[in-house]
Design a protein around this motif. Structure first.
Motif, PDB file in Angstrom:
ATOM      1  N   GLY A   1      -8.820  18.190   3.575  1.00 18.60           N
ATOM      2  CA  GLY A   1      -8.658  19.692   4.064  1.00 18.60           C
ATOM      3  C   GLY A   1      -8.905  20.539   3.015  1.00 18.60           C
ATOM      4  N   ILE A   2     -10.202  22.102   3.620  1.00 18.88           N
ATOM      5  CA  ILE A   2     -10.954  22.503   2.408  1.00 18.88           C
ATOM      6  C   ILE A   2     -10.535  23.758   2.966  1.00 18.88           C
ATOM      7  CG2 ILE A   2     -13.049  22.695   0.945  1.00 18.88           C
ATOM      8  CD1 ILE A   2     -14.384  19.763   2.283  1.00 18.88           C
ATOM      9  N   VAL A   3     -10.006  24.550   1.459  1.00 13.92           N
ATOM     10  CA  VAL A   3     -10.650  25.899   2.473  1.00 13.92           C
ATOM     11  C   VAL A   3     -11.386  26.800   1.438  1.00 13.92           C
ATOM     12  CG1 VAL A   3      -9.051  27.854   2.230  1.00 13.92           C
ATOM     13  CG2 VAL A   3      -8.108  25.703   2.670  1.00 13.92           C
ATOM     14  N   PRO A   4     -12.355  27.505   1.731  1.00 14.18           N
ATOM     15  CA  PRO A   4     -13.521  27.891   0.828  1.00 14.18           C
ATOM     16  C   PRO A   4     -12.673  29.194   0.351  1.00 14.18           C
ATOM     17  CG  PRO A   4     -13.814  27.839   2.667  1.00 14.18           C
ATOM     18  CD  PRO A   4     -12.896  26.861   2.843  1.00 14.18           C
ATOM     19  N   GLU A   5     -13.473  29.621  -0.487  1.00 14.23           N
ATOM     20  CA  GLU A   5     -13.700  30.718  -1.326  1.00 14.23           C
ATOM     21  C   GLU A   5     -13.195  32.209   0.091  1.00 14.23           C
ATOM     22  OE1 GLU A   5     -14.347  34.719  -2.962  1.00 14.23           O
ATOM     23  OE2 GLU A   5     -15.726  33.875  -1.609  1.00 14.23           O
ATOM     24  N   PRO A   6     -13.877  32.462   0.600  1.00 13.03           N
ATOM     25  CA  PRO A   6     -13.802  33.069   1.264  1.00 13.03           C
ATOM     26  C   PRO A   6     -12.261  33.548   2.519  1.00 13.03           C
ATOM     27  CG  PRO A   6     -15.934  32.337   1.967  1.00 13.03           C
ATOM     28  CD  PRO A   6     -15.519  31.744   1.138  1.00 13.03           C
ATOM     29  N   ARG A   7     -12.004  31.984   2.621  1.00 13.50           N
ATOM     30  CA  ARG A   7     -10.956  31.596   3.321  1.00 13.50           C
ATOM     31  C   ARG A   7      -9.242  31.969   2.498  1.00 13.50           C
ATOM     32  NH1 ARG A   7      -9.622  33.147   7.404  1.00 13.50           N
ATOM     33  NH2 ARG A   7      -8.170  30.982   8.400  1.00 13.50           N
ATOM     34  N   LEU A   8      -9.228  32.392   1.105  1.00 11.64           N
ATOM     35  CA  LEU A   8      -8.996  32.368   0.366  1.00 11.64           C
ATOM     36  C   LEU A   8      -7.292  33.729   0.236  1.00 11.64           C
ATOM     37  CD1 LEU A   8     -10.458  31.043  -3.035  1.00 11.64           C
ATOM     38  CD2 LEU A   8      -8.405  29.261  -1.100  1.00 11.64           C
ATOM     39  N   ARG A   9      -7.808  34.764   0.766  1.00 10.80           N
ATOM     40  CA  ARG A   9      -7.204  35.567   0.917  1.00 10.80           C
ATOM     41  C   ARG A   9      -5.832  35.313   1.605  1.00 10.80           C
ATOM     42  NH1 ARG A   9      -7.974  42.357   0.198  1.00 10.80           N
ATOM     43  NH2 ARG A   9      -6.406  42.586   1.138  1.00 10.80           N
ATOM     44  N   PRO A  10      -6.945  35.009   3.380  1.00  5.87           N
ATOM     45  CA  PRO A  10      -6.335  35.267   4.402  1.00  5.87           C
ATOM     46  C   PRO A  10      -5.654  33.509   4.309  1.00  5.87           C
ATOM     47  CG  PRO A  10      -8.156  34.880   4.851  1.00  5.87           C
ATOM     48  CD  PRO A  10      -8.091  35.129   3.720  1.00  5.87           C
TER      49      PRO A  10
ATOM     50  N   ALA B   1      -7.028  16.455  -0.700  1.00  2.00           N
ATOM     51  CA  ALA B   1      -7.042  14.985  -0.394  1.00  2.00           C
ATOM     52  C   ALA B   1      -6.134  13.635  -0.934  1.00  2.00           C
ATOM     53  CB  ALA B   1      -8.275  14.069  -1.565  1.00  2.00           C
ATOM     54  N   ALA B   2      -5.992  13.433   0.648  1.00  2.00           N
ATOM     55  CA  ALA B   2      -5.335  11.787   0.716  1.00  2.00           C
ATOM     56  C   ALA B   2      -5.682  11.366   1.133  1.00  2.00           C
ATOM     57  CB  ALA B   2      -4.453  12.212   1.788  1.00  2.00           C
ATOM     58  N   SER B   3      -5.248   9.548   0.891  1.00  2.00           N
ATOM     59  CA  SER B   3      -5.299   7.848   1.182  1.00  2.00           C
ATOM     60  C   SER B   3      -3.943   7.717   1.484  1.00  2.00           C
ATOM     61  CB  SER B   3      -6.376   7.854  -0.039  1.00  2.00           C
ATOM     62  OG  SER B   3      -6.829   7.495  -1.048  1.00  2.00           O
ATOM     63  N   SER B   4      -4.465   6.343   2.284  1.00  2.00           N
ATOM     64  CA  SER B   4      -2.986   5.592   2.396  1.00  2.00           C
ATOM     65  C   SER B   4      -3.202   4.200   1.820  1.00  2.00           C
ATOM     66  CB  SER B   4      -2.969   5.246   3.510  1.00  2.00           C
ATOM     67  OG  SER B   4      -4.079   4.521   3.934  1.00  2.00           O
ATOM     68  N   PHE B   5      -3.859   4.863   0.116  1.00  2.00           N
ATOM     69  CA  PHE B   5      -4.206   2.683  -0.590  1.00  2.00           C
ATOM     70  C   PHE B   5      -4.572   3.591  -2.074  1.00  2.00           C
ATOM     71  CE2 PHE B   5      -8.542   4.106   0.971  1.00  2.00           C
ATOM     72  CZ  PHE B   5      -9.214   4.281  -0.255  1.00  2.00           C
ATOM     73  N   GLU B   6      -4.387   3.002  -2.806  1.00  2.00           N
ATOM     74  CA  GLU B   6      -4.868   3.284  -4.223  1.00  2.00           C
ATOM     75  C   GLU B   6      -6.191   3.858  -4.483  1.00  2.00           C
ATOM     76  OE1 GLU B   6      -1.415   3.211  -5.372  1.00  2.00           O
ATOM     77  OE2 GLU B   6      -2.003   3.880  -7.244  1.00  2.00           O
ATOM     78  N   ASP B   7      -6.429   4.321  -4.983  1.00  2.00           N
ATOM     79  CA  ASP B   7      -7.805   4.587  -4.921  1.00  2.00           C
ATOM     80  C   ASP B   7      -8.409   4.341  -6.513  1.00  2.00           C
ATOM     81  OD1 ASP B   7      -8.454   7.572  -6.217  1.00  2.00           O
ATOM     82  OD2 ASP B   7      -6.351   7.911  -5.744  1.00  2.00           O
ATOM     83  N   ARG B   8      -9.523   4.501  -6.573  1.00  3.82           N
ATOM     84  CA  ARG B   8     -10.269   3.537  -8.022  1.00  3.82           C
ATOM     85  C   ARG B   8     -10.324   5.030  -8.200  1.00  3.82           C
ATOM     86  NH1 ARG B   8     -14.004   3.579  -3.945  1.00  3.82           N
ATOM     87  NH2 ARG B   8     -16.112   5.103  -4.688  1.00  3.82           N
ATOM     88  N   PHE B   9      -9.952   6.423  -8.799  1.00  2.00           N
ATOM     89  CA  PHE B   9     -10.386   7.413  -9.938  1.00  2.00           C
ATOM     90  C   PHE B   9      -8.819   7.659 -10.384  1.00  2.00           C
ATOM     91  CE2 PHE B   9     -14.165   8.394  -7.273  1.00  2.00           C
ATOM     92  CZ  PHE B   9     -15.248   7.846  -8.311  1.00  2.00           C
TER      93      PHE B   9
ATOM     94  N   MET C   1       0.788  -1.010   0.461  1.00  2.65           N
ATOM     95  CA  MET C   1      -0.179   0.058  -0.067  1.00  2.65           C
ATOM     96  C   MET C   1       0.763   1.080   0.069  1.00  2.65           C
ATOM     97  SD  MET C   1      -3.315  -0.472   2.680  1.00  2.65           S
ATOM     98  CE  MET C   1      -4.665  -1.227   1.697  1.00  2.65           C
ATOM     99  N   GLY C   2       0.892   2.289  -0.893  1.00  2.00           N
ATOM    100  CA  GLY C   2       1.277   3.337  -0.996  1.00  2.00           C
ATOM    101  C   GLY C   2       0.436   4.043  -0.087  1.00  2.00           C
ATOM    102  N   TRP C   3       1.404   5.697  -0.468  1.00  2.00           N
ATOM    103  CA  TRP C   3       0.097   7.292   0.230  1.00  2.00           C
ATOM    104  C   TRP C   3      -0.058   7.918  -1.263  1.00  2.00           C
ATOM    105  CZ3 TRP C   3       2.083  11.708  -0.034  1.00  2.00           C
ATOM    106  CH2 TRP C   3       1.211  13.066   1.150  1.00  2.00           C
ATOM    107  N   ARG C   4      -1.270   8.612  -1.111  1.00  2.00           N
ATOM    108  CA  ARG C   4      -0.822   9.473  -2.190  1.00  2.00           C
ATOM    109  C   ARG C   4      -1.547  10.825  -1.970  1.00  2.00           C
ATOM    110  NH1 ARG C   4      -1.421   7.779  -8.982  1.00  2.00           N
ATOM    111  NH2 ARG C   4      -3.364   6.116  -7.308  1.00  2.00           N
ATOM    112  N   ALA C   5      -1.485  11.803  -2.317  1.00  2.00           N
ATOM    113  CA  ALA C   5      -1.974  12.906  -2.233  1.00  2.00           C
ATOM    114  C   ALA C   5      -2.475  13.571  -3.298  1.00  2.00           C
ATOM    115  CB  ALA C   5      -1.585  13.913  -0.641  1.00  2.00           C
ATOM    116  N   LEU C   6      -3.384  14.838  -3.448  1.00  2.00           N
ATOM    117  CA  LEU C   6      -3.864  15.809  -4.447  1.00  2.00           C
ATOM    118  C   LEU C   6      -4.234  16.895  -3.533  1.00  2.00           C
ATOM    119  CD1 LEU C   6      -4.837  16.343  -7.694  1.00  2.00           C
ATOM    120  CD2 LEU C   6      -7.052  15.051  -7.021  1.00  2.00           C
TER     121      LEU C   6
END
Length: 207
Positions: A145-154, A197-205, A1-6
């Motif tokens: 993790g998600i940074v919505p539009e109003p939080r992008l500037r800070p 978006a990170a996961s510790s296995f090969e995701d299907r997409f 199993m690997g690790w991958r993050a997007l």
């Protein structure tokens, strides 16, 4: 199993309205490899995933993870709005960037534990709720993790500041975050967000 993050800029308005795009890709995959091919199965699941999120108006950590990869590999494939890290070296780079950011800011994009829900405006159909609830946090083996539009500037200001004193291992990741935030702010629109978006296995997409 690997690790991958997007790390990806996602317009949830466009993504959640992309069923026709996914249906077209599914039809091509079925003609090329048959209805039971791995690609066809993944695209079929993606189509139903979009339907579930639109119906319930909410997406869990796992669903956000899968939606991010769907956007990256199918819906907006080829758009320079994403960056992938893999395995131990990638994990070390992300960890270095996390440590360079102040914890109050960093946990929005790189959550350490627990979860929370945020509302993102999405006008998918007339007569329904104008927002979708998105979950961010940790739910093994997923981390979102998600940074919505109003939080992008800070966030842009925090990353720019962190780069000045960050170790070399963190600077490249922080630079990627900075560039993607700039792209997200140019894209505009309240449904735009920066997603990790990170996961510790090969995701299907993933390709």
């Amino acid at each position: 199993m690997g690790w991958r993050a997007l790390l990806r800029v996602i317009d949830f308005q466009s993504l959640l309205s992309s069923q026709p795009v996914v249906a077209s890709a599914l039809e091509k995959a079925q003609h090329a490899g048959g209805t039971k091919s791995p690609e066809a199965r993944a695209l079929r699941e993606a189509y139903y995933l979009l339907a579930k999120v639109l119906w319930t108006r909410r997406a869990s950590i796992q669903r956000i993870h899968d939606l991010a990869w769907l956007d990256h590999t199918v819906v907006s494939a080829g758009a320079r709005l994403g960056r992938v890290w893999e395995d131990a070296q990638g994990s070390r780079s992300i960890r270095a960037a996390e440590e360079a950011l102040s914890q109050g800011v960093g946990t929005e994009l790189f959550p350490l534990e627990g979860s929370s829900w945020i509302d993102v405006p999405v006008q998918a159909f007339a007569g329904v709720s104008p927002t979708v609830k998105l979950q961010r946090g940790v739910s093994q083996p997923y981390r979102v993790g998600i940074v919505p539009e109003p939080r992008l500037r800070p966030w842009y200001e925090a990353v720019t500041t962190a780069k000045f004193s960050a170790p070399p291992a963190a600077v490249s990741v922080l630079g990627e975050i900075e560039a993607l935030i700039a792209a997200a702010r140019r894209a505009g629109g309240p449904s735009v967000a920066l997603v990790f978006a990170a996961s510790s296995f090969e995701d299907r997409f993933a390709e």
